[in-house]
Design an enzyme around this catalytic site. Structure first.
Site, PDB file in Angstrom:
ATOM      1  N   GLY A   9       0.834  -1.215   0.000  1.00  0.00           N
ATOM      2  CA  GLY A   9       0.000   0.000   0.000  1.00  0.00           C
ATOM      3  C   GLY A   9       0.860   1.253   0.000  1.00  0.00           C
ATOM      4  O   GLY A   9       0.486   2.281   0.569  1.00  0.00           O
ATOM      5  N   LEU A  11       1.561   3.497  -2.091  1.00  0.00           N
ATOM      6  CA  LEU A  11       1.114   4.737  -2.747  1.00  0.00           C
ATOM      7  C   LEU A  11       0.014   5.441  -1.956  1.00  0.00           C
ATOM      8  O   LEU A  11      -0.489   6.483  -2.358  1.00  0.00           O
ATOM      9  CB  LEU A  11       0.612   4.436  -4.173  1.00  0.00           C
ATOM     10  N   GLY A  12      -0.376   4.876  -0.817  1.00  0.00           N
ATOM     11  CA  GLY A  12      -1.444   5.467  -0.002  1.00  0.00           C
ATOM     12  C   GLY A  12      -0.941   6.618   0.857  1.00  0.00           C
ATOM     13  O   GLY A  12       0.213   7.051   0.748  1.00  0.00           O
ATOM     14  N   GLN A  13      -1.820   7.096   1.749  1.00  0.00           N
ATOM     15  CA  GLN A  13      -1.512   8.287   2.539  1.00  0.00           C
ATOM     16  C   GLN A  13      -0.288   8.062   3.434  1.00  0.00           C
ATOM     17  O   GLN A  13       0.613   8.891   3.484  1.00  0.00           O
ATOM     18  CB  GLN A  13      -2.727   8.677   3.396  1.00  0.00           C
ATOM     19  N   ASP A  35       2.340  -1.775  -4.389  1.00  0.00           N
ATOM     20  CA  ASP A  35       0.950  -1.336  -4.325  1.00  0.00           C
ATOM     21  C   ASP A  35       0.192  -2.077  -5.424  1.00  0.00           C
ATOM     22  O   ASP A  35       0.798  -2.594  -6.365  1.00  0.00           O
ATOM     23  CB  ASP A  35       0.858   0.183  -4.551  1.00  0.00           C
ATOM     24  N   ARG A  37      -1.805  -0.449  -7.253  1.00  0.00           N
ATOM     25  CA  ARG A  37      -1.794   0.533  -8.339  1.00  0.00           C
ATOM     26  C   ARG A  37      -0.367   0.691  -8.858  1.00  0.00           C
ATOM     27  O   ARG A  37       0.578   0.323  -8.171  1.00  0.00           O
ATOM     28  CB  ARG A  37      -2.278   1.898  -7.824  1.00  0.00           C
ATOM     29  N   ASP A  53      -0.750  -7.451  -5.237  1.00  0.00           N
ATOM     30  CA  ASP A  53      -2.109  -7.575  -4.693  1.00  0.00           C
ATOM     31  C   ASP A  53      -1.995  -8.446  -3.447  1.00  0.00           C
ATOM     32  O   ASP A  53      -1.708  -9.654  -3.528  1.00  0.00           O
ATOM     33  CB  ASP A  53      -3.003  -8.240  -5.761  1.00  0.00           C
ATOM     34  N   TYR A 142     -14.737  -1.713   9.532  1.00  0.00           N
ATOM     35  CA  TYR A 142     -13.343  -1.277   9.682  1.00  0.00           C
ATOM     36  C   TYR A 142     -12.830  -1.662  11.076  1.00  0.00           C
ATOM     37  O   TYR A 142     -11.768  -2.269  11.216  1.00  0.00           O
ATOM     38  CB  TYR A 142     -13.297   0.235   9.500  1.00  0.00           C
TER      39      TYR A 142
HETATM   40  C1  AKB Z   1     -10.240   6.718   9.175  1.00  0.00           C
HETATM   41  O1  AKB Z   1     -10.817   7.810   9.368  1.00  0.00           O
HETATM   42  O2  AKB Z   1     -10.785   5.723   8.707  1.00  0.00           O
HETATM   43  C2  AKB Z   1      -8.786   6.608   9.569  1.00  0.00           C
HETATM   44  C3  AKB Z   1      -8.634   6.115  10.963  1.00  0.00           C
HETATM   45  C4  AKB Z   1      -8.813   7.017  12.105  1.00  0.00           C
HETATM   46  O3  AKB Z   1      -8.384   4.966  11.146  1.00  0.00           O
HETATM   47  N1  AKB Z   1      -8.134   7.882   9.391  1.00  0.00           N
END
Ligand code: AKB
Length: 319
Positions: A9, A11-13, A35, A37, A53, A142
């Site tokens: 990952g 290329l992510g934040q 990544d 991508r 992947d 999440y």
């Molecule tokens: C989100 O908002 O999903 C993330 C986190 C706090 O895990 N930045």
């Protein structure tokens, strides 16, 4: 000879700033970015870029063996809001990816870093001074994947001796790469809109208080945790870490010190508001301070000033 480092990952934040931080500490020749991508400009600060992947065991296995990887920083995952819109995909990527990565790590003797989150807590968790060890009953997909990820890492550490470590990260603020799909993304968007339009419409309500951290502190925390003396780590897989907490109203007031005509209004998004309302307002990161010396460099004032300076330079039209 020291083995190499793989970032998934990349290329992510987080990856966009963790790869340069790892390259600075360990040497670019030891860092492999990956990544799903393709990067716009090659390997960047890393020595190589691999298209990867993380839901495909064979691909992870090939990259780990080909590059003699000894540590995997596994960042590939969906964030909270997008995970709530696509819960099946979130389970597939967040859990399926972690399971495959940690299995390959076990087979190849790799250490693993996993970012957990304040999202690993839920509405029955104490919301202020949230302790390191407390109730974790998240109500989002999440959060479910984050708690399960913490437990899976604990299991692999205890059962197989995999050196798996992790942090419960708060909202992350960065001028380099956009987050995309999180509940705390407003705290990044607001800076872009303040510079471009002097106006921001926020999707969380004015009094929503959440923990936050500037990205240089987040990459510092990751690098320092992974370099910490393992004998001192009791909570190796899920340290609470924070640097500041604020509400959208308080962030807007801080921005107004630099951009006096900046205005904020609110159009609350029920999905993201419900997620934010299920998370802590302020976590206690005393265990991280005690066990590996965690201490952030940026608070609300210094982060805001730096963000505005760096983003203004980035967004300025070329002469
Ligand atoms: C989100 O908002 O999903 C993330 C986190 C706090 O895990 N930045």
């Amino acid at each position: 000879m020291e083995r190499n480092i793989l970032v998934t990952g990349a290329l992510g934040q987080i990856g966009s700033e963790l790869v340069p931080a790892l390259a600075e500490r360990y040497g670019a020749e030891r860092v492999v970015a990956s990544d799903v991508r393709m990067p716009p400009d090659g390997a960047g600060a890393a020595s190589a870029f691999e298209h990867l992947d993380c839901t495909k065991t064979q691909q992870i296995q090939d990259v780990v063996r080909r590059h003699d990887i000894g540590a995997i920083y596994h960042l590939a995952a969906l964030l909270s809001a997008i995970a709530e819109e696509k819960p099946q995909l979130a389970w597939h990527l967040n859990m399926g990816g972690l399971y495959r990565v940690i299995e390959v790590a076990r087979q190849n003797g790799c250490a693993v870093f996993l970012p957990s989150s304040i999202g690993a807590f839920g509405p029955s968790t104490p919301r202020d001074d949230t302790p390191q060890d407390t109730i974790q009953r998240p109500t989002t997909m999440y959060g479910v994947t984050k708690v399960a990820g913490e437990l899976l890492c604990d299991y692999y550490a205890g059962r197989f001796g995999v050196d798996a470590r992790g942090l419960r990260l708060p909202g992350l603020i960065s001028h380099v790469a956009l987050p995309g799909g999180g509940t705390t993304d407003y705290a990044v968007d607001i800076f872009y809109q303040a510079i471009r339009y002097r106006h921001y419409t926020c999707f969380l309500s004015p009094e929503t208080r959440l923990d936050m951290m500037y990205m240089p502190d987040a990459t510092k925390a990751i690098v320092e945790l992974m370099a910490a003396d393992p004998t001192k780590l009791e909570h190796r897989n899920a340290f609470n870490v924070t640097a500041m907490n604020f509400t959208p109203d308080e962030l807007a007031a801080e921005i107004r010190k630099h951009v006096p005509d900046f205005a904020i209004d609110y159009e609350v998004d029920p999905l993201r508001q419900a997620i934010a309302d299920s998370w802590p307002r302020a976590i206690d990161d005393g265990a991280a301070q005690a066990e590996w010396g965690w201490s952030p460099d940026y608070d609300l004032a210094s982060m805001t000033q730096d963000m505005l300076e760096k983003l203004s330079a980035k967004l300025r039209p070329a002469a």
